[in-house]
Design a protein around this motif. Structure first.
Motif, PDB file in Angstrom:
ATOM      1  N   THR A  29     -39.126  -1.371  66.359  1.00  0.00           N
ATOM      2  CA  THR A  29     -38.719  -1.280  67.756  1.00  0.00           C
ATOM      3  C   THR A  29     -38.023   0.055  67.957  1.00  0.00           C
ATOM      4  O   THR A  29     -37.540   0.671  66.987  1.00  0.00           O
ATOM      5  CB  THR A  29     -37.745  -2.416  68.149  1.00  0.00           C
ATOM      6  OG1 THR A  29     -36.533  -2.254  67.394  1.00  0.00           O
ATOM      7  CG2 THR A  29     -38.346  -3.798  67.893  1.00  0.00           C
ATOM      8  N   LYS A  41     -31.233   5.062  71.673  1.00  0.00           N
ATOM      9  CA  LYS A  41     -32.612   4.700  72.004  1.00  0.00           C
ATOM     10  C   LYS A  41     -33.255   5.802  72.829  1.00  0.00           C
ATOM     11  O   LYS A  41     -34.435   6.117  72.649  1.00  0.00           O
ATOM     12  CB  LYS A  41     -32.656   3.358  72.756  1.00  0.00           C
ATOM     13  CG  LYS A  41     -32.310   2.188  71.860  1.00  0.00           C
ATOM     14  CD  LYS A  41     -32.498   0.795  72.426  1.00  0.00           C
ATOM     15  CE  LYS A  41     -32.441   0.571  73.869  1.00  0.00           C
ATOM     16  NZ  LYS A  41     -32.560  -0.848  74.273  1.00  0.00           N
ATOM     17  N   LYS A  51     -43.035   3.075  72.161  1.00  0.00           N
ATOM     18  CA  LYS A  51     -43.324   2.540  70.828  1.00  0.00           C
ATOM     19  C   LYS A  51     -44.779   2.818  70.455  1.00  0.00           C
ATOM     20  O   LYS A  51     -45.081   3.183  69.313  1.00  0.00           O
ATOM     21  CB  LYS A  51     -43.033   1.041  70.797  1.00  0.00           C
ATOM     22  CG  LYS A  51     -43.355   0.379  69.474  1.00  0.00           C
ATOM     23  CD  LYS A  51     -43.022  -1.098  69.527  1.00  0.00           C
ATOM     24  CE  LYS A  51     -43.540  -1.825  68.305  1.00  0.00           C
ATOM     25  NZ  LYS A  51     -43.231  -3.262  68.361  1.00  0.00           N
TER      26      LYS A  51
END
Length: 180
Positions: A29, A41, A51
Motif C-alpha cells: 500500500t 504518503k 499504487k
C-alpha cells in the motif's frame, strides 16, 4: 525556510519490492511504503502517483534488470534461440540476487492489478519469439521455457520445497532440453 528533503525514488521502489517479497502483494500500500521509507504518503505519491503506477515502475525495473542480465550472460555472443534460453535458465534458476523471487512477487502483485498484465504478456511474447518457427529445436526450447517458468513459480512461491540438490537435478534436466 529549510530545504525540502529529496526522496530517492529508487530506494522507495526497492522498499516497495521488499514489502511484496516479505509480506505479499496484499501488503503493498502507499501507506506501507511511506512507513518503510520514513516519508509521508504524499511523498510516495509524488514519486509514483498511484499504487498501480508503483507496480508498473517495479515491473519496468525488473524488466530492465532482466535485460541487463541477458546481455551479460550472452557476453557479446550472437544470442540465438538456445543461447537466449540458456541465459533465461541461468537468470531464473541460478540467480542468487533474489531477482527470481522478486519476479514471482511482482507476478503476485500483478494479479491484483490486471491492467499491468499487458506488459507481462509482451515480455512473454519476447521469450516465445522464434520458438514456433524453429522446428524440432524450437519444440525443445518451448518445453524448456515452460519448465523454467514452472520451476520459478513452484520454487519462489514455496509450492515445492525441494532440497538444493534436487533443484540442481531439475535445472540440469531443463538444460538438457536447451542443448538438444
Amino acid at each position: 525556510m529549510g530545504r525540502r528533503p529529496s526522496i530517492n525514488r529508487d530506494e522507495v521502489l526497492a522498499l516497495a519490492e521488499r514489502i511484496v517479497a516479505e509480506r505479499g502483494a496484499a501488503a503493498l500500500t502507499i501507506e506501507a511504503v511511506a512507513h518503510a521509507a520514513g516519508i509521508s504518503k504524499g511523498g510516495v505519491q509524488s514519486c509514483f502517483g498511484t499504487k498501480e503506477a508503483m507496480i508498473g515502475a517495479m515491473l519496468d525495473r525488473w524488466f530492465q534488470d532482466y535485460a541487463a542480465g541477458v546481455t551479460a550472460a550472452l557476453d557479446g555472443a550472437p544470442g540465438g534461440l538456445a543461447a537466449r534460453m540458456a541465459a533465461h535458465l541461468a537468470l531464473s534458476l541460478d540467480a542468487t540476487d533474489g531477482s527470481p523471487a522478486r519476479g514471482a512477487s511482482l507476478l503476485a502483485a500483478l494479479l491484483q492489478h490486471p491492467e499491468q498484465l499487458h506488459a507481462v504478456r509482451a515480455w512473454y511474447a519476447e521469450r516465445f519469439a522464434g520458438l514456433f518457427e524453429a522446428g524440432e529445436a524450437g519444440r525443445a526450447l518451448r518445453l524448456a521455457l515452460l519448465a523454467i517458468e514452472g520451476a520459478v513459480l513452484l520454487r519462489h512461491f514455496g509450492l515445492a520445497r525441494l532440497p538444493p540438490a534436487e533443484w540442481a537435478v531439475l535445472r540440469e534436466d531443463i538444460a538438457t532440453l536447451i542443448r538438444v
